[in-house]
Design a protein around this motif. Structure first.
Motif, PDB file in Angstrom:
ATOM      1  N   ASN A  90       1.036  -0.840   0.338  1.00 50.23           N
ATOM      2  CA  ASN A  90      -0.362  -0.100  -0.159  1.00 50.23           C
ATOM      3  C   ASN A  90       1.016   0.984   0.248  1.00 50.23           C
ATOM      4  O   ASN A  90       1.927   1.398   0.755  1.00 50.23           O
ATOM      5  CB  ASN A  90      -1.180   0.017   1.466  1.00 50.23           C
ATOM      6  N   SER A 115      -3.046   0.488  -4.109  1.00 49.09           N
ATOM      7  CA  SER A 115      -3.207   0.136  -3.620  1.00 49.09           C
ATOM      8  C   SER A 115      -3.268  -1.684  -4.078  1.00 49.09           C
ATOM      9  O   SER A 115      -3.956  -1.806  -5.225  1.00 49.09           O
ATOM     10  CB  SER A 115      -4.693  -0.305  -2.275  1.00 49.09           C
ATOM     11  N   ARG A 118      -4.438  -6.749  -2.849  1.00 48.67           N
ATOM     12  CA  ARG A 118      -5.273  -7.588  -1.889  1.00 48.67           C
ATOM     13  C   ARG A 118      -6.222  -8.627  -2.240  1.00 48.67           C
ATOM     14  O   ARG A 118      -7.159  -8.183  -4.079  1.00 48.67           O
ATOM     15  CB  ARG A 118      -5.944  -6.263  -1.575  1.00 48.67           C
ATOM     16  N   GLU A 121     -11.113  -8.147  -2.199  1.00 44.08           N
ATOM     17  CA  GLU A 121     -11.122  -6.750  -3.373  1.00 44.08           C
ATOM     18  C   GLU A 121     -13.079  -6.466  -3.057  1.00 44.08           C
ATOM     19  O   GLU A 121     -12.702  -4.683  -2.663  1.00 44.08           O
ATOM     20  CB  GLU A 121     -11.169  -7.382  -4.525  1.00 44.08           C
ATOM     21  N   ALA A 124     -11.808  -3.528  -0.626  1.00 41.25           N
ATOM     22  CA  ALA A 124     -10.959  -3.415  -0.981  1.00 41.25           C
ATOM     23  C   ALA A 124     -11.020  -1.982  -0.786  1.00 41.25           C
ATOM     24  O   ALA A 124     -11.376  -0.379  -0.890  1.00 41.25           O
ATOM     25  CB  ALA A 124      -9.227  -3.792  -0.864  1.00 41.25           C
ATOM     26  N   GLU A 127     -13.217  -0.234   1.732  1.00 39.48           N
ATOM     27  CA  GLU A 127     -11.778   1.005   2.495  1.00 39.48           C
ATOM     28  C   GLU A 127     -11.710   2.540   1.756  1.00 39.48           C
ATOM     29  O   GLU A 127     -11.653   3.223   2.319  1.00 39.48           O
ATOM     30  CB  GLU A 127     -10.641  -0.028   2.402  1.00 39.48           C
TER      31      GLU A 127
END
Length: 382
Positions: A90, A115, A118, A121, A124, A127
């Protein structure tokens, strides 16, 4: 991955530094890619709006370079060149980008996050939206308008259609160019020819021919004519475009009911739950690819709600895109509901970009960009 000192560009204020410091505390490593970048990745992979506003130059050896118009591609390239390549990583940044603008300076400050790698998904995606909302809150705008879309849904719909591969690629590429997409649909229904009339004989002769042989022929013809590059594109890229036109011209008509299905899809909008209901109804007429994409869409919605984001504030449109060729999934923009204008924060998923930049294996990726100059008018945290 290098982590140079802050790239302030002479414009950063305390709030911008504090914002990026908060991302560092959240586990995003600070990075500062070089300002002068190879132009080719931007010319190949960015949207048309970026390409036409780039500042280009060349090395004494003839290599085309540019002042970075965006930071997603430079951070991605640095990641691929680092020991982190292929592993979850990240990054955050604060630096100057350069784009020709008729209003406002052509160099301006941008903060952001990228990012990579990951596997979770949907989490993410949620986020990234939450961190974007943190940025507007940091600058004093507590309730921005939230516009979202999902490029993967349109790609899945097209994948389910019985269309020539060249037309599928064209529709996906033109998704972020609404005028072009409308023209594509009209041409498919009418079955009209493509390209300038004087080229139709050549296009017809190439249609259906061996792809490698046709590419070699067109490349040789361009080279004999003394053409080395046009608009930043190489001879090979020009040949690819010419051959795509031949394939499009040879394709069959699009049934009107299929066009109607696409247009019904593009009209879907509302809050995520309401949009999911509309998408499910339409998926019954499409196919398995769209159904799978809807399942991923609904999973993301659950993670967004779990982040404490009120879904009634989130506006989804199946026709919404961001004008960058590399986006492949979730996209969003945050704007001031009291003002008209460009986004304050924007981002999305670009899972295919790392492969196109040279990665041997696909690497999931998502990021966001923050326009510091647009947020600076608000009176948030010092």
């Amino acid at each position: 991955m290098k982590a140079d000192g802050p790239d302030r560009g002479g414009q950063a204020d305390g709030r911008a530094e504090a914002l990026v410091a908060s991302y560092e505390r959240a586990g995003y490593r600070r990075t500062a890619p070089a300002i002068l970048q190879p132009a080719e990745p931007f010319l190949d992979l960015s949207g048309e709006d970026i390409r036409k506003r780039m500042f280009l130059t060349a090395t004494p050896g003839g290599d085309e370079m540019c002042l970075r118009p965006d930071l997603t591609i430079p951070v991605s390239c640095d990641y691929l060149a680092s020991a982190d390549r292929g592993s979850p990583a990240n990054f955050c940044y604060l630096g100057t980008v350069f784009r020709h603008r008729t209003a406002g300076p052509s160099e301006f400050l941008q903060a952001g996050i990228e990012s990579f790698g990951r596997a979770d998904e949907a989490a993410a995606d949620a986020e990234m939206l939450a961190l974007g909302l943190d940025a507007t809150m940091h600058y004093g705008l507590a309730a921005p308008a939230i516009q979202t879309g999902d490029v993967a849904l349109f790609n899945a719909l097209v994948d389910d259609l019985e269309l020539a591969p060249a037309w599928k690629r064209r529709l996906v590429k033109d998704f972020n160019r609404k005028g072009n997409l409308a023209q594509d649909l009209q041409r498919l229904v009418l079955g009209g020819t493509n390209g300038r009339p004087e080229y139709q004989g050549v296009l017809a002769a190439l249609a259906g021919s061996d792809p490698k042989g046709a590419h070699a022929l067109v490349t040789d013809l361009l080279s004999i004519a003394g053409i080395t590059a046009v608009g930043g594109r190489s001879v090979a890229e020009i040949a690819d475009r010419f051959l795509e036109q031949a394939a499009l011209g040879a394709s069959a008509k699009l049934p009107r009911d299929v066009r109607a299905l696409i247009e019904r899809f593009l009209a879907i909008e509302g809050d995520p739950d309401g949009a999911a209901t509309q998408l499910r109804a339409l998926a019954a007429e499409a196919g398995p690819a769209l159904a799978a994409a809807i399942a991923r869409f609904e999973s993301r919605t659950g993670f967004i709600e779990a982040r404490g984001i009120d879904l009634s504030r989130v506006r989804f449109s199946s026709a919404f895109g961001r004008g960058f060729d590399y986006y492949t999934g979730f996209v969003f923009e945050l704007t001031d509901p009291a003002r008209e204008g460009d986004p304050l924060v924007a981002g999305g998923r670009y899972d295919g970009l790392l492969t196109r930049l040279g990665s041997a294996e696909p690497i999931p990726a998502i990021g966001l960009s923050i326009w510091i100059e647009r947020l600076a008018v608000y009176g948030g945290a010092a």
